[in-house]
Design a protein around this motif. Structure first.
Motif, PDB file in Angstrom:
ATOM      1  N   MET A   1     -30.292 -14.170 -17.819  1.00 55.44           N
ATOM      2  CA  MET A   1     -29.994 -13.551 -16.614  1.00 55.44           C
ATOM      3  C   MET A   1     -31.293 -12.771 -16.038  1.00 55.44           C
ATOM      4  SD  MET A   1     -26.283 -11.916 -17.805  1.00 55.44           S
ATOM      5  CE  MET A   1     -25.901 -11.271 -16.301  1.00 55.44           C
ATOM      6  N   GLY A   2     -30.998 -13.002 -14.531  1.00 56.64           N
ATOM      7  CA  GLY A   2     -32.322 -12.090 -13.881  1.00 56.64           C
ATOM      8  C   GLY A   2     -31.702 -10.885 -13.266  1.00 56.64           C
ATOM      9  N   ALA A   3     -32.350 -10.643 -12.170  1.00 54.44           N
ATOM     10  CA  ALA A   3     -31.931  -9.370 -11.640  1.00 54.44           C
ATOM     11  C   ALA A   3     -30.553  -9.498 -10.917  1.00 54.44           C
ATOM     12  CB  ALA A   3     -32.798  -9.046 -10.357  1.00 54.44           C
ATOM     13  N   ARG A   4     -29.608  -8.618 -11.003  1.00 57.04           N
ATOM     14  CA  ARG A   4     -28.100  -8.399 -10.197  1.00 57.04           C
ATOM     15  C   ARG A   4     -28.111  -7.216  -9.457  1.00 57.04           C
ATOM     16  NH1 ARG A   4     -27.459  -7.842 -15.552  1.00 57.04           N
ATOM     17  NH2 ARG A   4     -25.649  -6.598 -16.272  1.00 57.04           N
ATOM     18  N   VAL A   5     -26.966  -7.292  -8.572  1.00 57.56           N
ATOM     19  CA  VAL A   5     -26.513  -5.751  -8.168  1.00 57.56           C
ATOM     20  C   VAL A   5     -25.202  -5.684  -8.350  1.00 57.56           C
ATOM     21  CG1 VAL A   5     -26.220  -4.828  -5.908  1.00 57.56           C
ATOM     22  CG2 VAL A   5     -28.292  -6.081  -6.340  1.00 57.56           C
ATOM     23  N   VAL A   6     -24.690  -4.437  -8.751  1.00 55.74           N
ATOM     24  CA  VAL A   6     -23.509  -4.024  -8.996  1.00 55.74           C
ATOM     25  C   VAL A   6     -23.127  -3.066  -7.864  1.00 55.74           C
ATOM     26  CG1 VAL A   6     -21.788  -2.747 -10.474  1.00 55.74           C
ATOM     27  CG2 VAL A   6     -23.589  -4.298 -11.452  1.00 55.74           C
ATOM     28  N   GLY A  65     -29.376   3.778   7.860  1.00 56.62           N
ATOM     29  CA  GLY A  65     -30.436   3.841   6.859  1.00 56.62           C
ATOM     30  C   GLY A  65     -30.135   3.274   5.479  1.00 56.62           C
ATOM     31  N   THR A  66     -31.045   3.001   4.841  1.00 50.95           N
ATOM     32  CA  THR A  66     -30.875   2.531   3.399  1.00 50.95           C
ATOM     33  C   THR A  66     -31.580   3.759   2.396  1.00 50.95           C
ATOM     34  OG1 THR A  66     -31.068   0.407   3.928  1.00 50.95           O
ATOM     35  CG2 THR A  66     -31.677   0.805   1.506  1.00 50.95           C
ATOM     36  N   ILE A  67     -30.903   4.100   1.512  1.00 51.70           N
ATOM     37  CA  ILE A  67     -31.341   5.407   0.423  1.00 51.70           C
ATOM     38  C   ILE A  67     -31.597   4.577  -0.594  1.00 51.70           C
ATOM     39  CG2 ILE A  67     -30.502   7.523  -0.268  1.00 51.70           C
ATOM     40  CD1 ILE A  67     -30.676   7.383   2.672  1.00 51.70           C
ATOM     41  N   VAL A  68     -32.887   4.810  -1.284  1.00 58.16           N
ATOM     42  CA  VAL A  68     -33.146   4.404  -2.436  1.00 58.16           C
ATOM     43  C   VAL A  68     -33.330   5.688  -3.257  1.00 58.16           C
ATOM     44  CG1 VAL A  68     -34.894   3.149  -4.050  1.00 58.16           C
ATOM     45  CG2 VAL A  68     -34.284   2.310  -1.802  1.00 58.16           C
ATOM     46  N   ASN A  69     -32.732   5.963  -4.591  1.00 60.74           N
ATOM     47  CA  ASN A  69     -32.795   6.897  -5.567  1.00 60.74           C
ATOM     48  C   ASN A  69     -32.824   8.171  -4.535  1.00 60.74           C
ATOM     49  OD1 ASN A  69     -32.864   5.418  -7.588  1.00 60.74           O
ATOM     50  ND2 ASN A  69     -35.120   5.006  -7.613  1.00 60.74           N
ATOM     51  N   GLY A  70     -31.861   8.655  -3.596  1.00 61.49           N
ATOM     52  CA  GLY A  70     -31.650   9.619  -2.726  1.00 61.49           C
ATOM     53  C   GLY A  70     -32.698   9.652  -1.566  1.00 61.49           C
ATOM     54  N   ILE A  84     -29.463   2.130  -4.832  1.00 64.07           N
ATOM     55  CA  ILE A  84     -29.471   2.060  -3.370  1.00 64.07           C
ATOM     56  C   ILE A  84     -28.097   2.459  -2.785  1.00 64.07           C
ATOM     57  CG2 ILE A  84     -30.198   0.366  -1.591  1.00 64.07           C
ATOM     58  CD1 ILE A  84     -31.087  -0.672  -5.030  1.00 64.07           C
ATOM     59  N   GLU A  85     -28.407   3.221  -1.635  1.00 65.68           N
ATOM     60  CA  GLU A  85     -27.098   3.526  -1.037  1.00 65.68           C
ATOM     61  C   GLU A  85     -27.007   2.985   0.437  1.00 65.68           C
ATOM     62  OE1 GLU A  85     -25.838   7.565  -1.561  1.00 65.68           O
ATOM     63  OE2 GLU A  85     -27.771   7.980  -2.739  1.00 65.68           O
ATOM     64  N   VAL A  86     -25.864   2.255   0.634  1.00 62.60           N
ATOM     65  CA  VAL A  86     -25.741   1.548   2.056  1.00 62.60           C
ATOM     66  C   VAL A  86     -24.296   2.295   2.618  1.00 62.60           C
ATOM     67  CG1 VAL A  86     -25.443  -0.607   3.177  1.00 62.60           C
ATOM     68  CG2 VAL A  86     -26.962  -0.478   1.334  1.00 62.60           C
ATOM     69  N   GLY A  87     -24.373   3.247   3.339  1.00 64.34           N
ATOM     70  CA  GLY A  87     -23.364   3.622   3.923  1.00 64.34           C
ATOM     71  C   GLY A  87     -22.760   4.463   2.758  1.00 64.34           C
ATOM     72  N   LYS A  88     -21.511   4.344   2.345  1.00 64.10           N
ATOM     73  CA  LYS A  88     -20.799   4.887   1.342  1.00 64.10           C
ATOM     74  C   LYS A  88     -20.812   4.245   0.081  1.00 64.10           C
ATOM     75  CE  LYS A  88     -17.624   7.787   4.303  1.00 64.10           C
ATOM     76  NZ  LYS A  88     -16.510   8.213   4.822  1.00 64.10           N
ATOM     77  N   HIS A  89     -21.295   2.967   0.035  1.00 59.95           N
ATOM     78  CA  HIS A  89     -21.396   2.271  -0.863  1.00 59.95           C
ATOM     79  C   HIS A  89     -22.628   2.234  -1.705  1.00 59.95           C
ATOM     80  CE1 HIS A  89     -17.984   0.057   1.062  1.00 59.95           C
ATOM     81  NE2 HIS A  89     -18.121  -0.882  -0.002  1.00 59.95           N
ATOM     82  N   PRO A 228     -30.574  11.204  -9.570  1.00 63.52           N
ATOM     83  CA  PRO A 228     -30.056   9.861  -9.292  1.00 63.52           C
ATOM     84  C   PRO A 228     -30.710   8.795 -10.461  1.00 63.52           C
ATOM     85  CG  PRO A 228     -31.183  11.116  -7.418  1.00 63.52           C
ATOM     86  CD  PRO A 228     -31.431  11.898  -8.382  1.00 63.52           C
ATOM     87  N   GLY A 229     -30.284   7.671 -10.162  1.00 62.90           N
ATOM     88  CA  GLY A 229     -30.513   6.722 -11.388  1.00 62.90           C
ATOM     89  C   GLY A 229     -29.757   6.761 -12.885  1.00 62.90           C
TER      90      GLY A 229
END
Length: 253
Positions: A1-6, A65-70, A84-89, A228-229
């Motif tokens: 398996m490679g990279a994936r996003v939950v 915007g896009t938030i990475v680790n806050g 990674i935060e996208v809106g409330k997700h 975060p993280g």
């Protein structure tokens, strides 16, 4: 398996998607690879770009915007267990290549010619953004390096013939279901109360990690607030998720 996003929303896992294409677009438009139908998400909000063994996040001039680790990000490398935060997700990145111990040197892995070119193109954006404190960056890099080494060791141990990771569980110390035991026999186990405070317990390569998913109160490990993280946990650790608390124990066999 490679990279994936939950992908999760307010503590509930919405979907899990592999990053199997060179470019994976995230947004509200039904033509996106990862569709998040929410008002705080732009039609084409951001994308994941795969270059060799490196994963990049690029914001597509989204409204919120896009938030990475806050931290707001226009374009940057992301690593195993980054948030990674996208809106409330919330999008949690998992990269199985890290678990196999294939990454020996973090700096050599992520610094590529493509990254240098893209960083130069986004120099104006970087200059306009507030600078991070050097000590914070150093601490983040050190924590990430330690995490990769720990996960790599665990994955190698699990791959040896006849070696199985110990069965872990959580004993509920306070909150709903006090005295109950929650088995940690799945790759991802959500704890807490949906709509209030939640966290995700991740099992990878015989190791346990915990990451905050949602809520107003900070996630605590042994009475210490976590950032975060994802963070490693082990037997006898006490986790506080809102009003609930849990102890990591060895499950009965």
């Amino acid at each position: 398996m490679g990279a994936r996003v939950v992908v999760s929303l307010e503590g509930e896992i919405v979907m899990e998607t592999p990053l199997s294409k060179p470019v994976t677009v995230v947004g509200r438009h039904p033509g996106c690879d990862i569709v998040i139908d929410a008002p705080h998400v732009s039609a084409r909000h951001m994308l994941f770009r795969m270059v060799a063994q490196t994963v990049y996040v690029e914001d597509l001039a989204s409204t919120n915007g896009t938030i990475v680790n806050g931290i707001p990000a226009a374009h940057q490398v992301v690593h195993h267990l980054d948030l990674i935060e996208v809106g409330k997700h919330k999008l949690h990145l998992f990269d199985e290549s890290m678990l196999a111990g294939s990454v020996g040197n973090l700096e050599n892995t992520v610094v590529t010619e493509y990254e240098r070119t893209m960083l130069a193109a986004h120099a104006a954006v970087a200059q306009a953004a507030p600078a991070r404190a050097p000590s914070s960056r150093a601490e983040d890099d050190l924590d990430r390096t330690r995490m990769i080494r720990a996960l790599g060791d665990g994955a190698l141990e699990q791959s040896r013939p006849g070696v199985k990771p110990p069965p872990f569980a959580l004993r509920v110390l306070a909150g709903g279901g006090r005295g109950d035991t929650i088995a940690l026999d799945k790759p991802n186990t959500m704890i807490g109360t949906v709509g209030t405070d939640t966290a995700l317990v991740v099992r990878r390569g015989g190791k346990l990690l915990i990451a905050r998913l949602g809520g107003q109160r900070p996630l605590k490990l042994n009475r210490r607030e976590l950032g975060p993280g994802a963070h490693p946990i082990q037997e006898k650790d006490v986790i506080e998720v809102g009003a609930a608390s849990f102890e990591v124990v060895t499950a009965a066999t």
